[in-house]
Motif scaffolding. Structure first.
Motif, short mmCIF file in Angstrom:
data_model
loop_
_atom_site.label_atom_id
_atom_site.label_comp_id
_atom_site.label_asym_id
_atom_site.label_seq_id
_atom_site.Cartn_x
_atom_site.Cartn_y
_atom_site.Cartn_z
N TRP A 90 -2.05 14.86 -3.88
CA TRP A 90 -1.39 13.61 -3.54
C TRP A 90 -1.93 13.11 -2.23
CZ3 TRP A 90 1.96 16.16 -6.89
CH2 TRP A 90 2.50 17.35 -6.46
N SER A 91 -1.92 11.83 -2.15
CA SER A 91 -2.40 11.18 -0.93
C SER A 91 -1.22 10.83 -0.05
CB SER A 91 -3.17 9.90 -1.28
OG SER A 91 -3.47 9.20 -0.10
N LEU A 92 -1.31 11.25 1.18
CA LEU A 92 -0.31 10.88 2.18
C LEU A 92 -0.96 10.09 3.31
CD1 LEU A 92 1.67 14.25 2.37
CD2 LEU A 92 2.18 12.24 0.99
N LEU A 104 0.82 -1.21 0.00
CA LEU A 104 0.00 0.00 0.00
C LEU A 104 0.85 1.26 0.00
CD1 LEU A 104 -2.81 -1.08 2.49
CD2 LEU A 104 -3.04 -0.70 0.03
N LEU A 105 1.91 1.27 0.81
CA LEU A 105 2.77 2.45 0.87
C LEU A 105 3.54 2.62 -0.44
CD1 LEU A 105 3.52 4.81 2.64
CD2 LEU A 105 5.32 3.42 3.66
N ALA A 106 4.00 1.54 -1.02
CA ALA A 106 4.70 1.62 -2.31
C ALA A 106 3.76 2.15 -3.38
CB ALA A 106 5.25 0.25 -2.71
N ALA A 107 2.50 1.71 -3.37
CA ALA A 107 1.52 2.19 -4.34
C ALA A 107 1.23 3.68 -4.14
CB ALA A 107 0.23 1.38 -4.22
N GLU A 108 1.16 4.11 -2.89
CA GLU A 108 0.92 5.52 -2.61
C GLU A 108 2.06 6.39 -3.14
OE1 GLU A 108 -0.95 7.42 1.15
OE2 GLU A 108 1.22 7.36 1.52
N VAL A 109 3.29 5.98 -2.88
CA VAL A 109 4.46 6.73 -3.34
C VAL A 109 4.48 6.77 -4.88
CG1 VAL A 109 6.99 6.74 -3.45
CG2 VAL A 109 5.83 6.35 -1.27
N ILE A 130 10.69 11.83 0.32
CA ILE A 130 9.82 12.07 -0.84
C ILE A 130 8.59 12.85 -0.41
CG2 ILE A 130 8.26 10.90 -2.46
CD1 ILE A 130 10.48 8.76 -2.80
N ASN A 131 7.98 12.47 0.70
CA ASN A 131 6.78 13.16 1.16
C ASN A 131 7.07 14.59 1.60
OD1 ASN A 131 5.17 11.00 0.52
ND2 ASN A 131 5.18 10.16 2.58
N ARG A 132 8.22 14.81 2.19
CA ARG A 132 8.62 16.19 2.52
C ARG A 132 8.84 17.00 1.25
NH1 ARG A 132 11.72 17.19 7.97
NH2 ARG A 132 10.77 15.54 9.21
N GLY A 133 9.39 16.35 0.24
CA GLY A 133 9.55 17.02 -1.05
C GLY A 133 8.21 17.42 -1.64
N LEU A 134 7.22 16.53 -1.55
CA LEU A 134 5.88 16.85 -2.05
C LEU A 134 5.27 18.02 -1.29
CD1 LEU A 134 4.42 13.25 -2.56
CD2 LEU A 134 5.16 14.85 -4.34
N ALA A 173 1.56 11.32 -10.50
CA ALA A 173 0.76 12.54 -10.60
C ALA A 173 1.66 13.76 -10.73
CB ALA A 173 -0.15 12.67 -9.38
N LEU A 174 2.74 13.79 -9.97
CA LEU A 174 3.69 14.90 -10.05
C LEU A 174 4.33 14.96 -11.42
CD1 LEU A 174 5.36 17.22 -8.86
CD2 LEU A 174 6.95 15.49 -7.96
N GLU A 175 4.74 13.83 -11.95
CA GLU A 175 5.38 13.80 -13.27
C GLU A 175 4.43 14.29 -14.35
OE1 GLU A 175 8.03 10.83 -16.07
OE2 GLU A 175 6.95 10.00 -14.36
N THR A 176 3.18 13.87 -14.31
CA THR A 176 2.18 14.31 -15.29
C THR A 176 1.96 15.82 -15.18
OG1 THR A 176 1.11 12.15 -15.22
CG2 THR A 176 -0.21 14.00 -16.04
N PHE A 177 1.81 16.30 -13.96
CA PHE A 177 1.61 17.73 -13.72
C PHE A 177 2.81 18.54 -14.22
CE2 PHE A 177 2.92 21.11 -10.75
CZ PHE A 177 1.91 22.03 -10.98
N TRP A 178 4.01 18.09 -13.89
CA TRP A 178 5.21 18.83 -14.24
C TRP A 178 5.38 18.90 -15.76
CZ3 TRP A 178 7.53 22.35 -11.80
CH2 TRP A 178 8.83 22.75 -12.13
N ARG A 179 5.13 17.78 -16.41
CA ARG A 179 5.22 17.76 -17.87
C ARG A 179 4.18 18.72 -18.48
NH1 ARG A 179 3.99 12.50 -19.15
NH2 ARG A 179 5.63 11.77 -17.82
N ALA A 180 2.97 18.73 -17.92
CA ALA A 180 1.89 19.56 -18.46
C ALA A 180 2.19 21.06 -18.30
CB ALA A 180 0.57 19.21 -17.78
N ILE A 181 2.67 21.47 -17.12
CA ILE A 181 2.90 22.91 -16.97
C ILE A 181 4.12 23.37 -17.77
CG2 ILE A 181 1.70 23.09 -14.76
CD1 ILE A 181 4.49 23.49 -13.45
#
Length: 194
Positions: A102-104, A52-57, A129-133, A63-71
């Motif tokens: 993002w879900s934490l 579950l934690l691996a899936a969340e990360v 990673i979560n602090r980075g988010l 989602a971040l990669e898609t967003f970053w590419r889009a902007i």
């Protein structure tokens, strides 16, 4: 029949010992089976928590990669200069582009009983990673939040035409920090192997 136990107390102790052996064996076997069930249950809990934690990360990073590419695609000319890139992004809708959510929840609700299922390095990597988010949320909010003065300048006649350039001049350092943080999150190795 003569009573041997009265004459020989050692025989009595020996007979009690021999009679108790099956009970001891059953108790030991029962304890072993109970421990084995608990170990299997813990393994299932650990594997579930890890998955579950691996899936969340993974989901958050996708989602971040898609967003970053889009902007960044808002700059169709793909300028290499930060100010030119940010100007083009502002001209093409950056300020109206929302961050993904993002879900934490799995990380924040991680039960202490599952900690033995992870290494210290894995937990540290997920935390980074979560602090980075969280840092990305803060930096992106700074990037797209306008002061009242900036809003007025945006609305005024001739300044409106040059507004994206003015915006980029005032946000280039924030965008640079945001880029660095995004790259750290996206370039980090997968912290938990499934």
């Amino acid at each position: 029949m003569p009573d041997l136990t009265a004459a020989n107390p050692g025989a009595l102790i020996l007979s009690i010992f021999i009679a108790s052996i099956p009970g001891v064996v059953v108790a030991l076997l029962s304890q072993y089976l109970q421990q084995r069930r608990e170990d299997q249950s813990n393994r299932r809990i650990y594997l579930s928590a890890r998955g579950l934690l691996a899936a969340e990360v993974s989901s958050n990073r996708a989602a971040l990669e898609t967003f970053w590419r889009a902007i960044n695609a808002l700059d169709s000319a793909a300028h290499t200069d930060v100010k030119e890139h940010l100007t083009a992004m502002a001209e093409n809708g950056l300020l109206g582009y929302p961050l993904p959510h993002w879900s934490l929840a799995r990380w924040q609700r991680l039960e202490a009983v599952t900690f033995p299922g992870f290494t210290a390095a894995e937990l540290t990597a997920v935390e980074q990673i979560n602090r980075g988010l969280e840092g990305i949320v803060d930096l992106y909010t700074q990037l797209i939040t306008l002061t009242p003065e900036e809003r007025e300048r945006m609305k005024s006649g001739s300044a409106n035409r040059f507004w994206p350039s003015y915006y980029a001049d005032n946000r280039d350092l924030t965008f640079t920090r945001l880029t660095q943080t995004v790259n750290q999150v996206l370039d980090a190795p997968q912290p938990i192997e499934k």
